[in-house]
Scaffold this active site. Structure first.
Site, mmCIF file in Angstrom:
data_model
loop_
_atom_site.group_PDB
_atom_site.id
_atom_site.type_symbol
_atom_site.label_atom_id
_atom_site.label_comp_id
_atom_site.label_asym_id
_atom_site.label_seq_id
_atom_site.Cartn_x
_atom_site.Cartn_y
_atom_site.Cartn_z
ATOM 1 N N MET A 1 3.403 -9.460 -0.783
ATOM 2 C CA MET A 1 2.258 -7.956 0.728
ATOM 3 C C MET A 1 0.946 -8.494 0.359
ATOM 4 S SD MET A 1 4.610 -5.889 2.151
ATOM 5 C CE MET A 1 7.115 -6.326 1.868
ATOM 6 N N HIS B 1 1.001 -0.556 0.250
ATOM 7 C CA HIS B 1 0.032 -0.188 0.425
ATOM 8 C C HIS B 1 0.667 0.849 -0.631
ATOM 9 C CE1 HIS B 1 -2.536 -3.147 2.275
ATOM 10 N NE2 HIS B 1 -3.649 -2.643 1.285
#
Ligand code: AMP
Length: 291
Positions: A182, A34
């Site tokens: 991830m 992110h």
């Protein structure tokens, strides 16, 4: 960095953001994947807005909505360090879906394959919330991860079809040192499952090396990749796809490009990952990542 917990706060804070505005929608429980999107926006745009909303409409009743990890304070401090200027974290689901809510945004075609075949209501939830967020945040650029390649293709279609004046930027998948992409859901893995999970990356590596050795039969790549995944005792293959990156139709022959996508259950946790062939080529045929 300013925090908006309601739509009215968001509207007033958005009005004072310098343009161009880059926007990074998330479900929180943030990680380097992110943050790479936020940093990319911060480099390219005068201001960066992010959202944190675990969107209930993209979860099926059987899925992990209530268990989905949440830690707003940690997320906010990570966003601030990565350069976000405004964060929209709706105070409740009712802020986005008040009583009487009845409007859905649906992209047909590519949403019915891969993730859409396994999770039939998922993309309707994604496109509905993203359309609402785009209308509220009015960004000039939106940043999505290639980790969710089908989602990026669906958002590309949404932007084109609903005439959002937004440039979609697709950023590369950020991985753990052992190759595992991830994901907020990686926290569900037990230690043994975590050790098994890099099998997805190894399967994508196999697809890439077969392609480099001249293999162009999609079926041969699908079956070799599936066999590698099945050799991992903790893995259950949901799909291993070698598809046209535009239509997501399964290919017979790779000519010239293919999207290799995997969905694999490791224990109870469903993981997805993908790569584009030829290795290193972009998902979308225009600028797709931060330089
Ligand atoms: P999520 O919070 O899972 O909805 O993800 C929010 C955004 O982050 C989406 O555009 C994802 O594709 C992106 N993202 C999630 N994981 C990664 C990753 N490992 N690398 C790059 N982008 C990611």
């Amino acid at each position: 960095m300013r925090l908006a917990r309601s739509i009215s706060e968001l509207r007033s804070l958005r009005a004072s953001l310098p343009e161009p505005v880059g926007f990074v929608p998330t479900m929180g429980s943030l990680h380097e994947g992110h943050l790479s999107l936020v940093r990319c926006s911060h480099q390219e745009c005068a201001s960066t807005a992010a959202s944190i909303f675990v969107n209930p409409t993209q979860f099926a009743p059987s899925e992990d909505l209530s268990a989905y990890p949440r830690d707003l304070d940690r997320d906010l401090s990570m966003l601030e360090k990565a350069g976000a200027n405004l964060v929209f974290a709706p105070v409740s689901d009712g802020e986005m879906y008040p009583p009487g809510y009845a409007t859905w945004v649906t992209v047909s075609g590519i949403t019915e394959r891969l993730e859409g075949a396994s999770r039939p209501t998922h993309f309707r939830g994604v496109t509905t919330v993203v359309a609402k967020l785009f209308s509220l945040v009015r960004p000039q650029r939106a940043y999505f991860g290639q980790k969710d390649a089908q989602q990026a293709l669906v958002i590309d279609r949404l932007i084109a079809d609903l005439d959002f004046d937004i440039e979609l930027v697709v950023a590369p998948t950020v991985r753990e040192p052992d190759g595992l992409a991830m994901s907020s859901r990686n926290t569900y893995l037990s230690p043994a499952e975590r050790r098994a999970a890099p099998v997805l990356r190894r399967a994508l590596d196999l697809a890439e090396s077969l392609w480099r050795d001249g293999e162009r039969s999609a079926e041969e790549i699908r079956s070799r990749v599936t066999a590698l995944l099945r050799a991992e005792p903790l893995a259950r293959v949901d799909y291993a796809s070698v598809a046209d990156p535009g239509t997501l139709e399964e290919l017979e022959t790779i000519s010239p490009r293919a999207l290799v996508s995997l969905a694999v259950r490791i224990g109870k946790t469903r993981l997805i990952d993908n790569t584009v062939l030829p290795p290193g080529s972009p998902l979308l045929e225009r600028r797709t990542s931060c330089s």
